[in-house]
Structure formats: C-alpha cells, structure tokens
Design an enzyme around this catalytic site. Structure first.
Site, mmCIF file in Angstrom:
data_model
loop_
_atom_site.group_PDB
_atom_site.id
_atom_site.type_symbol
_atom_site.label_atom_id
_atom_site.label_comp_id
_atom_site.label_asym_id
_atom_site.label_seq_id
_atom_site.Cartn_x
_atom_site.Cartn_y
_atom_site.Cartn_z
ATOM 1 N N TRP A 1 -3.671 -1.904 -1.311
ATOM 2 C CA TRP A 1 -3.614 -3.154 -2.060
ATOM 3 C C TRP A 1 -4.134 -4.197 -1.074
ATOM 4 C CZ3 TRP A 1 -1.381 -8.054 -1.958
ATOM 5 C CH2 TRP A 1 -1.429 -8.752 -3.170
ATOM 6 N N LYS B 1 5.027 -9.680 -19.738
ATOM 7 C CA LYS B 1 4.539 -8.332 -20.081
ATOM 8 C C LYS B 1 3.110 -8.417 -20.607
ATOM 9 C CE LYS B 1 6.568 -6.442 -18.516
ATOM 10 N NZ LYS B 1 7.565 -6.271 -17.551
ATOM 11 N N HIS C 1 8.643 -31.260 -26.229
ATOM 12 C CA HIS C 1 8.405 -31.998 -24.985
ATOM 13 C C HIS C 1 7.059 -31.628 -24.366
ATOM 14 C CE1 HIS C 1 12.417 -33.525 -25.403
ATOM 15 N NE2 HIS C 1 12.812 -32.285 -25.655
ATOM 16 N N GLU D 1 10.063 -12.944 -20.377
ATOM 17 C CA GLU D 1 9.705 -11.566 -20.079
ATOM 18 C C GLU D 1 8.588 -11.066 -21.013
ATOM 19 O OE1 GLU D 1 10.043 -9.641 -17.740
ATOM 20 O OE2 GLU D 1 9.703 -7.632 -18.535
ATOM 21 N N ASN E 1 0.983 0.119 6.053
ATOM 22 C CA ASN E 1 1.396 -0.699 4.921
ATOM 23 C C ASN E 1 2.134 -1.895 5.484
ATOM 24 O OD1 ASN E 1 2.392 -1.740 2.493
ATOM 25 N ND2 ASN E 1 4.213 -0.435 2.581
ATOM 26 N N GLY E 2 1.704 -3.099 5.100
ATOM 27 C CA GLY E 2 2.368 -4.303 5.596
ATOM 28 C C GLY E 2 1.318 -5.325 5.990
ATOM 29 N N CYS F 1 0.853 -1.189 0.000
ATOM 30 C CA CYS F 1 0.000 0.000 0.000
ATOM 31 C C CYS F 1 0.889 1.239 0.000
ATOM 32 C CB CYS F 1 -0.862 0.028 1.250
ATOM 33 S SG CYS F 1 -1.783 -1.492 1.478
ATOM 34 N N ARG G 1 1.369 1.771 -5.968
ATOM 35 C CA ARG G 1 1.695 0.762 -4.948
ATOM 36 C C ARG G 1 0.489 -0.105 -4.609
ATOM 37 N NH1 ARG G 1 6.460 1.909 -2.008
ATOM 38 N NH2 ARG G 1 5.705 0.419 -0.484
ATOM 39 N N GLU H 1 0.429 -9.635 -17.845
ATOM 40 C CA GLU H 1 0.133 -8.763 -16.697
ATOM 41 C C GLU H 1 -0.663 -7.528 -17.094
ATOM 42 O OE1 GLU H 1 3.523 -7.078 -14.644
ATOM 43 O OE2 GLU H 1 4.656 -6.973 -16.514
ATOM 44 N N LYS I 1 3.027 -1.944 -7.718
ATOM 45 C CA LYS I 1 4.388 -1.757 -8.215
ATOM 46 C C LYS I 1 5.442 -2.332 -7.280
ATOM 47 C CE LYS I 1 7.367 0.056 -11.080
ATOM 48 N NZ LYS I 1 7.508 -0.684 -12.342
#
Ligand code: F6R
Length: 604
Positions: A74, A481, A500, A477, A100-101, A2, A27, A484, A599
C-alpha cells in the site's frame, strides 16, 4: 498497511509466498513482489498492480529455494511502479528486505547513507533500512540488524535475509504487527494471522522491540539488545474455509450473508438466561462515572451507536471520538473513566495510540476486537471479542454488525449494574434480540429487490443518507459503504440538520436514502422526508414493513421487520450494505479491494 510474508523450511518457498500474499493482499494491493534464495543467489519478481500481475509473471519463471520473502504494498513513499515494489536491496543486492510501516526519519538516514557512497534506486523509505543494515554488515546479519534498528524512527515490521547467510531470516517489530508461525515443515512469518491459516498450527505474536532470529533448525526471540526472551505460543483458531469465498461473487457479499450467524454466535457466547456474561470480573465494570469510546471509520460509527444505547438504558455519560482526533486533542481525563476502543483488525495505528494514551491517563481499558490476539486485544486490560470470523472484504460489513451486537450487550450489562429497569425489561429485550437473526434472513431474501433498485440508482453521482436518533450513525455508515466501494460521493446527515444546509442539494436527481424504522423519531423523520419530497427529492426509505404513511412519502422503500428501536440498528445496515454492494458491482468496481484503501490501517 502492507502485507509481508516470509518462509524458511523444508518446502519450496514460492507457493507458500504466493498463497500467503493472496490472503494478505487486502492489506494493500498497489504492487506485489517475492524474492526466493536459491543456493547463493536471490531470484526476485516484482509487479505493480494486483497480485494477479505477479502471479502471471511467476508463471514464466521457476524459483526453487526454501527461503523466501514476499510483500504486497500500500504505497506511502513513491509512486506505484516496479522499482518501488518490495523486496528492496542493499547496493550489492546481497540483502533482501520487506517492510510494513513508515520510517519517519528516512530522509536524514538516506542523506547520511548517500554520503557514505550508497546508491539508492527507489523512492521508498524502506530502502534506507536495507542500506543501513549493509553499512553495519560484517558477516553477521543479526548483529547488523541489531545495530540498525535503534536508528529507525517510525513503525515497522520487517524481514531481512542475506545471500551470504542462506539459512537465516531476521525479523523485527516496532508498532506494526508481526507473527511467527511454527509448523512441522518450517517457520512462517507474516503481518497477520490470515496468511498462516492452515499453514502453522502454533503462532507467536511478536511485541514492539522484539526480534525473531529464524534458522531451519530453530528460532529465538530477542530484544533489540540481543537478549533472549521467553515467549508463549498460541493456537490459531481460524480455519481455511473461513477465508474462502464459498461460491459468492465477492467476499463482501459472502460476509453480508454471514451476518445472521454472527449475531447468533454472539448471543450464544455472551448471554445466559437473560443476562450478559463476558467472562470478565464484575468489579471491572463497577465504579465508572464516564465512558470514552475511540475508534476509526465503521468502528467509529458503531461507537456512536453505543453512545445512544448506553446513555439511554444504562444512564452513564459517553463521549465518542475518532482515534486520530482523540490522540492529538487535549482531552481532559476524568477519574473513573472506562475507555473502550473498537477495532475489527485490532491493529489500527490511531486506535492503538488512543489505547496507549488512555492507559497513560490511568483509565480502565476495554477493547472490542475481532482478530484474536491482535495488538489492541493484547494491550487492553480486558478484551471482548466480536466473533465475526475473518473479514476479507475491505469494506466492513459483518464486523460492523458484530460490534453493534456486542455493544448492545455491553449496554445491557451496564444497565444491570447501574440502573433499575422495570420488571420484564430483560426478558422482553432478550426475547426480541433472539429474533434478529431471523429478521436478517428475511431481509436477505429481498436481496433481488435491492439489486434491481441498485440498477436504477447506479448512475447517480451523489447520494444523501438521512437518519435520526439511534439510527443516525447508520446513515453515516450507509454513506461510507457506498462511497468507499462505488466511488460515488455520499454524505450521511442527521435528518433534523437538513434545514441547516444540505436541503439546498435536493433536486429530482439526488437519491435520498431515508432511514426511518419504527421508533421515537419516526414521525420526525417523516416530516424531514416530506420536506425532501416537496422539493421533488427521490426518497428511498428504509422503513418498518407495513408503514403506509412512509411508503407514500417515498419513491421506493426497502422494508425491514418491526423491531424495538435499539434492535432496529442491527437490521438497518443490511439493506444499506446490499445497496452499496450491488451499485458498486454493477459499476464494475473492485468491490473487495476498493482503490486507495487497505483493510488494516497500521500507519497513521
Ligand atoms: C470501512 C472500514 C474502515 C474501518 C476502519 C477501522 O468499511 O472498514 O472504516 O472500519 O479502518 O478499522 P478497524 O476496525 O480494523 O480498526
């Protein structure tokens, strides 16, 4: 994850909180809320959803007062709604708190407090902190906070104010970032420096186990026992324009376009006449038998690239782990290991835990970090900044490229120390390296072509990204991208692994993004691509310009200029980022703030 902000000073708090929360909402953006203390009472507005919802609600109300707390959430404990939004309260609504946490022992604390008669309104872990402080409150907020803190297990950066002490904010830190900003007009508190840009010239980074006691006329930093600590102040080097969109539709697009500059800047800062200089004593890099790299997400992909680069040119064995796996597996430490952790934010909880574990093992620790003075940067033995500037888009773009260039330079530095190269090696490498910004500009000029390809592909519901050798991590990557920001399922795979299993997925609907620039594995990739083509797969090739064989194998191609294999790793991400960006933007997704993400991942 957060964002939290606090202000106590001469100005009206609300505009400061609003601006700060807008800068922090990357965040976490599930809900936002503010409380402002006006004389003897708090005015509070909280809204689920994006910051815009809060701003709309704030238009209907006036909130004078020069002490305020703000939060952008968040969600971890409890669904996204107004009640669970911060600030939270004690029973009498006298103590306001943002956090935050994660408070890991919130259940037993909540049960204990309920038995004492406290009444809870939210499902959050945070609310227990407000009630716990209330249970100790005897007219001195600082003392009540100091009594509550030792009972909390987990991670927190918190700010508390009481309407009975209208000239005070108490803030505390344990395993979540917290910064105090010092300005002429007063004091600012925030979970990261982005919120303080242009507000506070000087900052103090709180460490775990520290409390800030802020009053209008001054502040003190103390430990959890209440003993005063002396701290040094630092200047903030980022500036306002760097956190604005500069006319781009999204931060992500702006950041994609900044990449040539990011490469140039790192070459300028870290190279001198075909040698690499990180301003770190040479002895630090000597006597290394093994390198262990730890990182998360995109930064982990940069770590995988580094494994290929370092092993190949410097000849030092490298292992790479995601931080969350490294910290819980029974890693067997070996003497003479250099531990490298990579992190844009420098606050990622798992990477920080990995770093602390590495220190317990007695490893030399090196952090590659973008955010200056972040916790990881401060705790590692040595830090190499990646100089990408503020990255606001949640999906990492320029930070990734900055990690790749700095890791390339680290590989060169180690090569110089550990392996003899043929005459001319460094001259050739640096000459080619310096061309990369120009090549990136050339790819950017082709953005409209990638945009029209995105138009065609946006309806696909799955994508496969294939790469081999040093560009295999770029396949991972590219897939990350896309998934997300567009919510389209995408998988990155090593081309040689297709037979395989994943080849079973190929049909004429599935776009296959095949990364195959010139290099040792180009022919191998061609075979893999032909196997896909034989099954009617729709191949989009990221290829070196003019490679006609590959063009024939592909449904569409995105050419990149010719570059030596290692250096091609800095060209390939750009078309992948643009493709993901345009697909997500065309689908109407919130590109800069994808759902469920934040983020800076400051909780496990
Ligand atoms: C993806 C992305 C994340 C981060 C990861 C690590 O686009 O940005 O996967 O790379 O959360 O974050 P840092 O680098 O801040 O440790």
């Amino acid at each position: 994850m957060c964002g939290i902000i606090g202000y106590l000073g001469k100005k009206d708090a609300l505009p400061i909180l609003e601006k700060g929360l807008e800068r922090l909402d990357y965040r976490g953006y599930d809900s936002a809320g503010v409380s402002v203390l006006d004389g003897g009472s708090f005015n509070t507005v909280k809204k689920p959803g994006r910051m815009d919802n809060l701003k709309e609600a704030l238009k209907q109300t006036s909130m004078p007062g020069s002490l305020g707390l703000g939060h952008t959430r968040w969600a971890t404990h409890g669904e996204v709604n107004e009640v669970n939004a911060h600030p939270h309260w004690d029973c009498r609504q006298e103590i306001a708190l943002v956090h935050n946490g994660i408070i890991e022992n919130y259940r037993p604390l909540k049960e204990m407090l309920i038995k004492q008669g406290h009444v809870f309104v939210s499902e959050t872990d945070t609310e227990v902190i407000a009630h716990l402080i209330e249970s100790y409150y005897e007219g001195d907020l600082e003392q009540a906070v100091l009594k509550a803190l030792p009972q909390l297990q987990g991670s927190y950066a918190l700010m508390v104010a009481s309407k009975k002490e209208p000239d005070k904010i108490i803030a505390a830190r344990m395993l979540s970032p917290l910064i105090l900003g010092i300005a002429k007009d007063g004091y600012y508190l925030a979970s990261d420096a982005t919120a303080l840009v242009d507000e506070a010239a000087l900052v103090i980074y709180l460490e775990d186990g520290e409390v800030a006691v802020i009053r209008k006329q001054g502040f003190e930093i103390k430990d959890f026992k209440g003993l005063i600590k002396s701290k040094t102040t630092s200047a903030l080097s980022w500036s306002g324009p760097a956190v604005d969109k500069k006319g781009f539709a999204h931060f992500m697009l702006k950041e994609i376009y900044e990449q040539p500059e990011v490469i140039k800047k790192n070459i300028e800062i870290y190279t001198e006449k075909d040698t690499v200089d990180f301003s770190i004593d040479q002895r630090f890099f000597q006597d290394i038998d093994r390198i262990t790299i730890v990182a998360c997400g995109t930064a982990y992909h940069a770590g995988l690239l580094a494994e290929y680069m370092i092993e190949e040119i410097a000849g030092i064995p490298v292992t790479v782990d995601t931080s969350s796996e490294f910290r819980y597996r029974n890693f067997v430490p070996e003497a003479k290991t250099l531990f490298v952790c990579i992190s844009q934010s420098g606050e990622t909880a798992d990477t920080l835990a990995g770093l602390r574990l590495a220190k317990e093992f007695g490893f030399k620790t090196l952090a590659m970090v973008n955010v200056e003075n972040s916790t990881i940067a401060r705790e590692a033995d040595k830090v190499i900044y990646t100089n990408a500037g503020p990255e606001i888009g949640v999906a990492s773009t320029k930070a990734y490229l900055s990690q790749i260039i700095v890791l390339q330079l680290l590989a060169l530095k180690l090569t110089h120390l550990y392996r003899k190269q043929l005459p001319g090696f460094y001259y050739r490498y640096f000459t080619e390296l310096k061309k990369i910004p120009l090549y990136l500009e050339k790819i950017l000029a082709e953005a409209p072509v990638i945009e029209s390809l995105a138009e065609e592909l946006q309806k696909a519901s799955n994508f496969l990204y294939l790469g081999r050798g040093i560009n295999y991590p770029n396949a991972l990557e590219g897939a990350l991208k896309l998934k997300e920001i567009s919510y389209i399922h995408a998988e990155g795979y090593a081309g040689g692994e297709m037979k395989h299993g994943p080849i079973a997925l190929i049909d004429k609907e599935l776009p296959v993004i095949a990364i195959s620039p010139a290099g040792r594995v180009r022919d191998k990739m061609l075979s893999n691509m032909l196997e896909v083509k034989a099954r009617q797969g729709k191949i989009v090739g990221i290829i070196t310009e003019g490679d006609s064989d590959l063009m024939q194998a592909c449904y569409k191609t995105i050419p990149v200029p010719f570059a030596e294999e290692h250096l091609s790793t800095m060209l390939v991400p750009l078309p992948l980022q643009l493709l993901a960006y345009y697909i997500a933007a065309k689908k109407g997704c919130d590109v800069d703030k994808p759902r469920n993400l934040a983020k800076s991942v400051t909780v496990e």
